[in-house]
Design a protein around this motif. Sequence first.
Motif, PDB file in Angstrom:
ATOM      1  N   GLN A 158     -16.124  56.366   8.790  1.00  0.00           N
ATOM      2  CA  GLN A 158     -14.740  56.677   9.138  1.00  0.00           C
ATOM      3  C   GLN A 158     -14.101  57.548   8.059  1.00  0.00           C
ATOM      4  O   GLN A 158     -14.494  57.513   6.899  1.00  0.00           O
ATOM      5  N   GLU A 159     -13.093  58.285   8.448  1.00  0.00           N
ATOM      6  CA  GLU A 159     -12.344  59.078   7.483  1.00  0.00           C
ATOM      7  C   GLU A 159     -11.652  58.130   6.510  1.00  0.00           C
ATOM      8  O   GLU A 159     -11.019  57.164   6.911  1.00  0.00           O
ATOM      9  N   ASN A 160     -11.795  58.373   5.228  1.00  0.00           N
ATOM     10  CA  ASN A 160     -11.276  57.512   4.157  1.00  0.00           C
ATOM     11  C   ASN A 160     -11.824  56.090   4.261  1.00  0.00           C
ATOM     12  O   ASN A 160     -11.155  55.137   3.902  1.00  0.00           O
ATOM     13  N   GLY A 161     -13.025  55.950   4.777  1.00  0.00           N
ATOM     14  CA  GLY A 161     -13.615  54.630   4.959  1.00  0.00           C
ATOM     15  C   GLY A 161     -13.905  53.904   3.662  1.00  0.00           C
ATOM     16  O   GLY A 161     -14.041  52.689   3.657  1.00  0.00           O
TER      17      GLY A 161
ATOM     18  N   THR B 246     -11.659  53.681  17.061  1.00  0.00           N
ATOM     19  CA  THR B 246     -12.918  53.241  17.672  1.00  0.00           C
ATOM     20  C   THR B 246     -13.852  52.636  16.636  1.00  0.00           C
ATOM     21  O   THR B 246     -14.497  51.616  16.886  1.00  0.00           O
ATOM     22  N   GLY B 247     -13.920  53.254  15.473  1.00  0.00           N
ATOM     23  CA  GLY B 247     -14.780  52.734  14.407  1.00  0.00           C
ATOM     24  C   GLY B 247     -14.357  51.358  13.949  1.00  0.00           C
ATOM     25  O   GLY B 247     -15.198  50.482  13.704  1.00  0.00           O
ATOM     26  N   GLU B 248     -13.062  51.127  13.846  1.00  0.00           N
ATOM     27  CA  GLU B 248     -12.585  49.808  13.431  1.00  0.00           C
ATOM     28  C   GLU B 248     -12.879  48.751  14.493  1.00  0.00           C
ATOM     29  O   GLU B 248     -13.230  47.624  14.172  1.00  0.00           O
ATOM     30  N   TRP B 249     -12.728  49.106  15.759  1.00  0.00           N
ATOM     31  CA  TRP B 249     -13.075  48.167  16.826  1.00  0.00           C
ATOM     32  C   TRP B 249     -14.567  47.879  16.815  1.00  0.00           C
ATOM     33  O   TRP B 249     -14.987  46.735  17.026  1.00  0.00           O
TER      34      TRP B 249
END
Length: 73
Positions: free
Chosen positions: A14-17, A27-30
């Motif tokens: 993710q961006e700034n993951g 979507t990435g967090e889900w």
Amino acid sequence: MLMHFWVDFLIFLQENGDHPGTWNGSTGEWLVAIISVVVPVCIYLWMITGKRKLVMQENSSRILQPLNNNLMY
């Protein structure tokens, strides 16, 4: 360990993951939430059914048997 790897991998995609942040519902967090909560619950429910449950009970009895014998003396 594999679960931990995949959660970290998805977070870093993710961006700034790699920075702490707040939930924004991307979507990435889900995906990370599903992998870290739903998948282990499904595995747990699968493991406590059928023959797998009996095997786990037998193994726990075998592991705890020396402890139970020591407590009797």
